[in-house]
Design a protein around this motif. Sequence first.
Motif, PDB file in Angstrom:
ATOM      1  N   UNK A  72       0.668  -1.092   0.037  1.00 53.50           N
ATOM      2  CA  UNK A  72      -0.190  -0.051   0.046  1.00 53.50           C
ATOM      3  C   UNK A  72       0.843   1.237  -0.020  1.00 53.50           C
ATOM      4  N   UNK A  73       0.231   2.195  -0.565  1.00 54.15           N
ATOM      5  CA  UNK A  73       1.024   3.570  -0.538  1.00 54.15           C
ATOM      6  C   UNK A  73      -0.115   4.587  -0.026  1.00 54.15           C
ATOM      7  N   UNK A  74       0.045   4.775   1.309  1.00 53.73           N
ATOM      8  CA  UNK A  74      -0.922   5.593   1.998  1.00 53.73           C
ATOM      9  C   UNK A  74      -0.957   7.091   1.675  1.00 53.73           C
ATOM     10  N   UNK A  75       0.160   7.609   1.334  1.00 52.56           N
ATOM     11  CA  UNK A  75       0.271   8.767   0.460  1.00 52.56           C
ATOM     12  C   UNK A  75      -0.651   8.938  -0.705  1.00 52.56           C
ATOM     13  N   UNK A  76      -0.853   7.942  -1.682  1.00 59.42           N
ATOM     14  CA  UNK A  76      -1.650   7.918  -2.693  1.00 59.42           C
ATOM     15  C   UNK A  76      -2.802   7.265  -2.578  1.00 59.42           C
ATOM     16  N   UNK A  77      -3.247   7.024  -1.423  1.00 59.47           N
ATOM     17  CA  UNK A  77      -4.549   5.977  -1.121  1.00 59.47           C
ATOM     18  C   UNK A  77      -4.867   4.966  -2.015  1.00 59.47           C
ATOM     19  N   UNK A  78      -3.680   4.177  -2.169  1.00 55.64           N
ATOM     20  CA  UNK A  78      -3.861   3.174  -3.178  1.00 55.64           C
ATOM     21  C   UNK A  78      -3.369   1.883  -2.590  1.00 55.64           C
ATOM     22  N   UNK A  79      -3.964   0.696  -2.778  1.00 58.13           N
ATOM     23  CA  UNK A  79      -3.234  -0.712  -2.404  1.00 58.13           C
ATOM     24  C   UNK A  79      -3.204  -1.423  -3.693  1.00 58.13           C
TER      25      UNK A  79
END
Length: 124
Positions: A72-79
């Motif tokens: 996941x990339x929490x900075x980009x709201x993506x999993x």
Amino acid sequence: QVQLVESGGELVQPGGSLRLSCAASGRTFSTYAMGWFRQAPGKERLFVAGITASGISTYYPDSVKGRFTISRDNAKNTVFLQMNNLKPEDTAVYYCAARSVPTVVADGSRYDYWGQGTQVTVSS
């Protein structure tokens, strides 16, 4: 409220790889545990990967362990779900799901939000 949109599913040959993405709306994404599930025609929905809110811990069933990787990339709201060495039995609609607590469970009924799914077909 969280909205989830999956992408990346397609037709791939056995042994191939795919990377699925799930984009989430909302400002609280980093507090949600995320999971990937799949459902083949006529079969029950199955858990294939999960990641805690922090991203520190990941979970997989034996059927995909060593072949699938969730991140996941929490900075980009993506999993993401990286799938390698795909097999015909991996063919299914893949869904991402969000749970409004930081911890992962395999029980889909304990997830609060679901995407619309993306089709993965593994065939020669």
